[in-house]
Motif scaffolding. Structure first.
Motif, PDB file in Angstrom:
ATOM      1  N   LEU A   1       3.941  12.076  -6.062  1.00 23.08           N
ATOM      2  CA  LEU A   1       6.149  12.433  -7.230  1.00 23.08           C
ATOM      3  C   LEU A   1       6.296  11.718  -6.943  1.00 23.08           C
ATOM      4  O   LEU A   1       7.146  10.787  -7.282  1.00 23.08           O
ATOM      5  N   GLU A   2       6.617  11.784  -5.241  1.00 22.94           N
ATOM      6  CA  GLU A   2       7.373  10.926  -4.911  1.00 22.94           C
ATOM      7  C   GLU A   2       6.925   9.473  -5.668  1.00 22.94           C
ATOM      8  O   GLU A   2       7.927   8.467  -6.061  1.00 22.94           O
ATOM      9  N   ARG A   3       6.194   8.638  -5.357  1.00 21.61           N
ATOM     10  CA  ARG A   3       5.789   7.331  -6.023  1.00 21.61           C
ATOM     11  C   ARG A   3       5.970   7.916  -7.706  1.00 21.61           C
ATOM     12  O   ARG A   3       6.525   6.218  -8.040  1.00 21.61           O
ATOM     13  N   VAL A   4       5.377   8.641  -7.696  1.00 22.86           N
ATOM     14  CA  VAL A   4       6.256   8.469  -9.423  1.00 22.86           C
ATOM     15  C   VAL A   4       6.934   8.461  -9.840  1.00 22.86           C
ATOM     16  O   VAL A   4       7.959   8.376 -11.357  1.00 22.86           O
ATOM     17  N   VAL A   5       8.233   9.162  -9.211  1.00 23.17           N
ATOM     18  CA  VAL A   5       9.512   9.206  -8.994  1.00 23.17           C
ATOM     19  C   VAL A   5       9.995   7.352  -8.961  1.00 23.17           C
ATOM     20  O   VAL A   5      10.998   7.352  -9.860  1.00 23.17           O
TER      21      VAL A   5
ATOM     22  N   GLY B   1       1.143  -1.096  -0.302  1.00 19.32           N
ATOM     23  CA  GLY B   1      -0.169  -0.135   0.106  1.00 19.32           C
ATOM     24  C   GLY B   1       0.619   1.136  -0.038  1.00 19.32           C
ATOM     25  O   GLY B   1      -0.015   2.240  -0.322  1.00 19.32           O
ATOM     26  N   PHE B   2       2.176   1.543   0.588  1.00 18.94           N
ATOM     27  CA  PHE B   2       2.733   2.560   0.002  1.00 18.94           C
ATOM     28  C   PHE B   2       3.652   1.371  -0.368  1.00 18.94           C
ATOM     29  O   PHE B   2       5.193   2.808   0.140  1.00 18.94           O
ATOM     30  N   ARG B   3       3.732   1.562  -1.712  1.00 17.88           N
ATOM     31  CA  ARG B   3       5.033   1.062  -2.450  1.00 17.88           C
ATOM     32  C   ARG B   3       5.461   2.714  -3.284  1.00 17.88           C
ATOM     33  O   ARG B   3       4.654   3.197  -2.991  1.00 17.88           O
ATOM     34  N   GLY B   4       6.893   2.444  -3.177  1.00 13.32           N
ATOM     35  CA  GLY B   4       7.437   3.562  -3.597  1.00 13.32           C
ATOM     36  C   GLY B   4       7.235   4.805  -2.545  1.00 13.32           C
ATOM     37  O   GLY B   4       7.560   5.898  -3.535  1.00 13.32           O
ATOM     38  N   LEU B   5       7.194   4.534  -1.161  1.00 13.56           N
ATOM     39  CA  LEU B   5       7.245   6.586  -0.354  1.00 13.56           C
ATOM     40  C   LEU B   5       7.978   5.760   0.204  1.00 13.56           C
ATOM     41  O   LEU B   5       8.100   5.146   1.180  1.00 13.56           O
ATOM     42  N   GLY B   6       9.026   7.513   1.037  1.00 12.85           N
ATOM     43  CA  GLY B   6       9.373   6.922   1.588  1.00 12.85           C
ATOM     44  C   GLY B   6      10.690   6.847   1.577  1.00 12.85           C
ATOM     45  O   GLY B   6      11.369   6.690   2.798  1.00 12.85           O
TER      46      GLY B   6
END
Lengths: 435, 435
Positions: B412-416, A75-80
């Motif tokens: 944006l972070e996830r898009v990156v 659910g929070f893939r690609g974040l942080g």
């Protein structure tokens, strides 16, 4: 299609041996009763009437094993990814992991989120997995049911966390053990290919009493174990504080029979072993290291000593480590494994020598780890050698072509570097077509 | 659409300052005569009748500058990543780069391959570029024409190589200089936004006589320069052998006015500066470092001292460095820039201290480098500050959503981390819609 006996036709490439690819440019891969019967340039006479699925012009590779993945973190893939990942109590873990995992107390949320997770997983090359769930028994059982329904082969863990978590995501020791027992009773025989795996999250989240209880359950139900080991330098410091009596982190598992001395065990990361830990690991024949290159680079900018593990005879598989990494795609993990091995080399072995010997992983070694290395946890699997579990993935790489003639090996190399879910054309697990 | 005065509506996010994102959750970005007129939450009365392109729910970001990319290497993208990349005369360079570049003597091949390259480039976030072509004048001119036709803003280089190349891909010094002169004459005023850039490949491929001749051409035509600097440790050793009179590699360019002391100069990589080189670079105000994080990790497992450059006031942009890297997608380069900065930190600054201060790049810093950092080579550009060149990209991230509410920054972070060509919905360069 008759799934007892059939063949796939295409460009067949696999790694029985990590040192080289074995390739048939245009051949037949025969499946009999869920196992690989053989690979042939021409179909032998005895098979002349079996169904052939024609994938001429496409690549046929073994299915991959994802040896470390947190399903609820999808659910929070690609974040942080630019937060601190290597602190054991840090902004990433605090901001994303634990709050998201809390949602899985709600079975409706779990249903929706695990549907998305398993659906997206279907479109990858992954055929086998060792999965971390959450502490929640019902949500974990739901995940297992969904994986079974789609045809995956997986070990799944309901987590144990009876200390150092957040409010709403922490069990009492009693709850942790009783829920684990109940879960094992309910799932150990529920599905043929989706099985439970005891999963103390890591030493800081499990008390000694919890670990003792889990050891008894492992013995009683004869199930495998998974956890995290030596992922970050400050995690290692914390374990030293929590268990001052041990010499190195791995002992915190080994003292409960959970470092591959007894039941099969998967330890994720293993980035910073001490010499003593490395030496013990190399003697534990039921231990698999789940190498998570992207996650390790994200968390601490470091590679793990993978060549050293391989040379010491330690089993090594690959993990995407969602959501310490950004994708379920294990091709990316193969690419990252070669990159991370260069990072390890540059930081630990090159020492500024412009002409230092290169010790990093070759493409075939990284591919081997992703396929046979991890899948060996299930026995003979992960390559197309006779008698292997029949896991195969068909890749349509036509959109990746350029204006030069490329060999099958080069095409695979490019697929590793460039493919995504658009290129996975078909998938078979234990001889059954699932995509 | 009237391209003199119009607005885009959507979630607007950019980095005038590397330390933080500037965000309007749902607003208007006004373009007037190819420049950014302003960003508004509500459209001011004076603009109430201008055409508005409604991208509500999508992200609007500045276009990105790819400051280092080898266009002719697109043909072997994704190949050879496990070969030796950091040897100056190595298997990767020998196996792939030079043979592929040889094909561009054939204008028919160049036409076909550059069509594919420019077409794929259109589907990315890239709006401005500094490009390496090949030694071939006609193919380089063809590339420039194709870029201009699609609306890109670019500097393109016909390479100079009068030593240490392979048969069929090496010029005499005279040829190199006369072809460069002819090419400059033909292209310096041919297109408004696609311009020539003098491009000695790197010191080992250009004799002193060639460099002297190029210096004169640079002065005569007043054009910028690009090359490679301090990419690999053994390359640096080779340069020492070739030019024993200099103290550090950068002097091999500086002595010909090609390190940003005169005309604007882009130097790719700059991974291993000596203290003296670093000090000189920090005094050269017309110097841009093209940071190529994926390529650097592939070639030597190392990160570059990017924070040090930024703190010393050196301009830093981002390069995909096709085909030392596997993708044209600069989002991937942003993600890799944060990863590579962790690798640099772990190898050079952490020194095994579990609690060492974190010095790696934040997401906003990496995004700044990809946009304003590189685009500043063209003047005021790369953000939505008033008066900036109007480069904007619209991202449709709807397929990347999860079941939580996410902020514009998180999106944006996830898009990156996760997007590809499927997510680029529209692109504007100098106020003109090109996609």
């Amino acid at each position: 299609m008759n799934d007892k006996l059939f063949a796939l036709k295409g460009a067949i490439i696999h790694t029985p041996d990590p040192k080289r690819f074995t390739i048939v440019d245009d051949g037949y891969l025969v499946c009999q009763n869920g196992l690989v019967q053989g690979v042939y340039e021409k179909l032998p006479g005895e098979f002349k009437d079996i169904p052939v699925r024609d994938y001429t012009g496409k690549l046929i590779i073994p299915g991959m094993a994802d040896m470390h993945i947190h399903a609820p973190q999808y659910g929070f893939r690609g974040l942080g990814m630019d937060l601190d990942l290597d602190s054991v109590w840090n902004t990433w873990f605090e901001t994303y992991s634990l709050p998201e995992e809390s949602h899985y107390a709600d079975l409706e949320y779990a249903d929706m989120a695990y549907d998305k997770f398993v659906g997206d997983l279907l479109k990858t090359t992954t055929t086998r997995l060792c999965i971390f769930g959450t502490i929640h028994r019902p949500a974990t059982e739901l995940l297992m049911d969904k994986l079974a329904e789609k045809g995956f082969a997986a070990y799944v863990g309901k987590l144990n966390m009876d200390r150092n978590s957040i409010e709403g995501l922490q069990e009492t020791t009693e709850e942790s053990l009783s829920e684990t027992r109940k879960w094992l009773e309910e799932t150990v025989n529920r599905h043929p290919y989706v099985k439970p795996m005891v999963t103390p999250r890591y030493t800081p989240s499990c008390t000694d009493t919890c670990m003792e209880g889990l050891q008894k359950l492992v013995e009683e139900f004869n199930v495998p174990v998974q956890s995290h080991l030596s992922e970050g330098l400050d995690e290692i410091e914390w374990v030293k504080e929590l268990k001052p009596e041990i010499e190195f982190y791995g002992q915190a598992y080994d003292m409960y029979g959970m470092l591959g001395g007894g039941v099969p065990t998967v330890m994720a990361h293993c980035v910073y072993p001490t010499d003593a830990e490395f030496e013990m690991m190399s003697r534990r024949k039921n231990l698999w290291v789940a190498h998570c290159p992207q996650s390790n680079l994200h968390s601490s900018g470091s590679g793990a000593p993978i060549r050293r593990y391989l040379e010491a005879g330690v089993h090594v598989g690959l993990g995407c480590d969602m959501a310490g990494a950004n994708t379920l795609n294990l091709f990316r993990a193969i690419a990252d494994a070669t990159t991370a091995s260069k990072v390890y080399w540059a930081a630990n072995e090159r020492k500024g020598d412009p002409f230092a010997k290169k010790t990093y992983l070759s493409l075939s070694e990284a591919f081997y780890i992703a396929t046979k290395g991890g899948s060996s946890f299930w026995g003979k699997a992960g390559s197309f050698e006779e008698g292997s579990l029949f896991d195969a993935v068909v890749i349509d790489d036509s959109s990746l072509a350029d204006f030069n003639q490329r060999s099958v090996r080069q095409r695979l190399e490019r697929v590793v570097q460039q493919s995504d879910d658009r290129h996975v054309a078909a998938k078979f697990i234990n001889g059954r077509q699932v995509l």
